[in-house]
Design a protein around this motif. Sequence first.
Motif, PDB file in Angstrom:
ATOM      1  N   ASP A 123       0.836  -1.197   0.000  1.00  0.00           N
ATOM      2  CA  ASP A 123       0.000   0.000   0.000  1.00  0.00           C
ATOM      3  C   ASP A 123       0.875   1.252   0.000  1.00  0.00           C
ATOM      4  O   ASP A 123       1.906   1.299   0.670  1.00  0.00           O
ATOM      5  CB  ASP A 123      -0.910   0.015   1.235  1.00  0.00           C
ATOM      6  CG  ASP A 123      -1.976  -1.074   1.144  1.00  0.00           C
ATOM      7  OD1 ASP A 123      -2.282  -1.519   0.027  1.00  0.00           O
ATOM      8  OD2 ASP A 123      -2.490  -1.474   2.211  1.00  0.00           O
ATOM      9  N   ASN A 124       0.464   2.258  -0.747  1.00  0.00           N
ATOM     10  CA  ASN A 124       1.158   3.555  -0.787  1.00  0.00           C
ATOM     11  C   ASN A 124       2.641   3.393  -1.094  1.00  0.00           C
ATOM     12  O   ASN A 124       3.489   3.968  -0.435  1.00  0.00           O
ATOM     13  CB  ASN A 124       0.970   4.298   0.539  1.00  0.00           C
ATOM     14  CG  ASN A 124      -0.493   4.455   0.883  1.00  0.00           C
ATOM     15  OD1 ASN A 124      -1.298   4.834   0.038  1.00  0.00           O
ATOM     16  ND2 ASN A 124      -0.847   4.134   2.115  1.00  0.00           N
ATOM     17  N   SER A 125       2.937   2.571  -2.092  1.00  0.00           N
ATOM     18  CA  SER A 125       4.328   2.267  -2.418  1.00  0.00           C
ATOM     19  C   SER A 125       4.534   2.290  -3.925  1.00  0.00           C
ATOM     20  O   SER A 125       3.645   1.904  -4.688  1.00  0.00           O
ATOM     21  CB  SER A 125       4.693   0.884  -1.870  1.00  0.00           C
ATOM     22  OG  SER A 125       5.992   0.504  -2.282  1.00  0.00           O
ATOM     23  N   GLU A 126       5.726   2.746  -4.348  1.00  0.00           N
ATOM     24  CA  GLU A 126       6.085   2.723  -5.765  1.00  0.00           C
ATOM     25  C   GLU A 126       6.665   1.373  -6.179  1.00  0.00           C
ATOM     26  O   GLU A 126       6.913   1.130  -7.361  1.00  0.00           O
ATOM     27  CB  GLU A 126       7.121   3.822  -6.067  1.00  0.00           C
ATOM     28  CG  GLU A 126       6.588   5.240  -5.985  1.00  0.00           C
ATOM     29  CD  GLU A 126       7.643   6.274  -6.368  1.00  0.00           C
ATOM     30  OE1 GLU A 126       8.580   5.932  -7.134  1.00  0.00           O
ATOM     31  OE2 GLU A 126       7.537   7.415  -5.896  1.00  0.00           O
ATOM     32  N   LEU A 127       6.919   0.501  -5.219  1.00  0.00           N
ATOM     33  CA  LEU A 127       7.555  -0.783  -5.517  1.00  0.00           C
ATOM     34  C   LEU A 127       6.567  -1.719  -6.196  1.00  0.00           C
ATOM     35  O   LEU A 127       5.438  -1.886  -5.743  1.00  0.00           O
ATOM     36  CB  LEU A 127       8.090  -1.414  -4.229  1.00  0.00           C
ATOM     37  CG  LEU A 127       9.100  -0.557  -3.446  1.00  0.00           C
ATOM     38  CD1 LEU A 127       9.481  -1.225  -2.142  1.00  0.00           C
ATOM     39  CD2 LEU A 127      10.340  -0.262  -4.286  1.00  0.00           C
ATOM     40  N   THR A 128       7.011  -2.314  -7.317  1.00  0.00           N
ATOM     41  CA  THR A 128       6.112  -3.137  -8.129  1.00  0.00           C
ATOM     42  C   THR A 128       6.705  -4.491  -8.504  1.00  0.00           C
ATOM     43  O   THR A 128       5.993  -5.332  -9.042  1.00  0.00           O
ATOM     44  CB  THR A 128       5.793  -2.417  -9.450  1.00  0.00           C
ATOM     45  OG1 THR A 128       7.030  -2.219 -10.158  1.00  0.00           O
ATOM     46  CG2 THR A 128       5.090  -1.099  -9.224  1.00  0.00           C
TER      47      THR A 128
END
Length: 197
Positions: A123-128
């Motif tokens: 959640d609320n993260s740029e990590l993909t």
Amino acid sequence: MTDQHLHILKHLTNHFGAMPTLLWDPNEEDPQIGCAYFPADKTGRPWGTLCSVGMSLTPMELDEQAEDTDTKRAEIIVYVNETDTELDDIANWIRWAGAFPFLQEPQTFLGWGHTIHMDHLFDNSELTTLLTLSSIVTADNEPAFQLEGDDVGFIWLTFLTDAEYAMKKEKGVNAILDLFGEHEHPVTLDRTRKSYV
């Protein structure tokens, strides 16, 4: 947990020098992979360590792209800040990644420099994207124990943004390692870190 999982846990407890304080039970379907948390105050390390329990019970199918450091039996490892107490999301990704090689058709392996693009990890993260590497922690860089005559190594699970994943696909994993070096990428997971690219 099965007797086999408890056997792995005993090896991990010996390696980390402490009993885990949190356990996530193995998945009910095969492959059955759980997760254990070894806190810093018990291990004497500067960070907490999450480790899969049971991935090594099944040997992976290494192919000609495997590196010398890749082992067909492994457990997934993630390092976290000791202040990070919300660990369920990470534990679930560890269990998922630990099962991943055995759910492919044909079966495959996870090793140095592999990426799995997921779109949304936290959640609320740029990590993909999941990135698997050899651990940069010296104590976790060598095989930790043996199972049925095979070495069991650790696979360090770290995470990339979309832009970093695109760079990895274009320029290779060494470009990512250079990027990590330039930005003093922490050993511990930071879900909120911004992209280095």
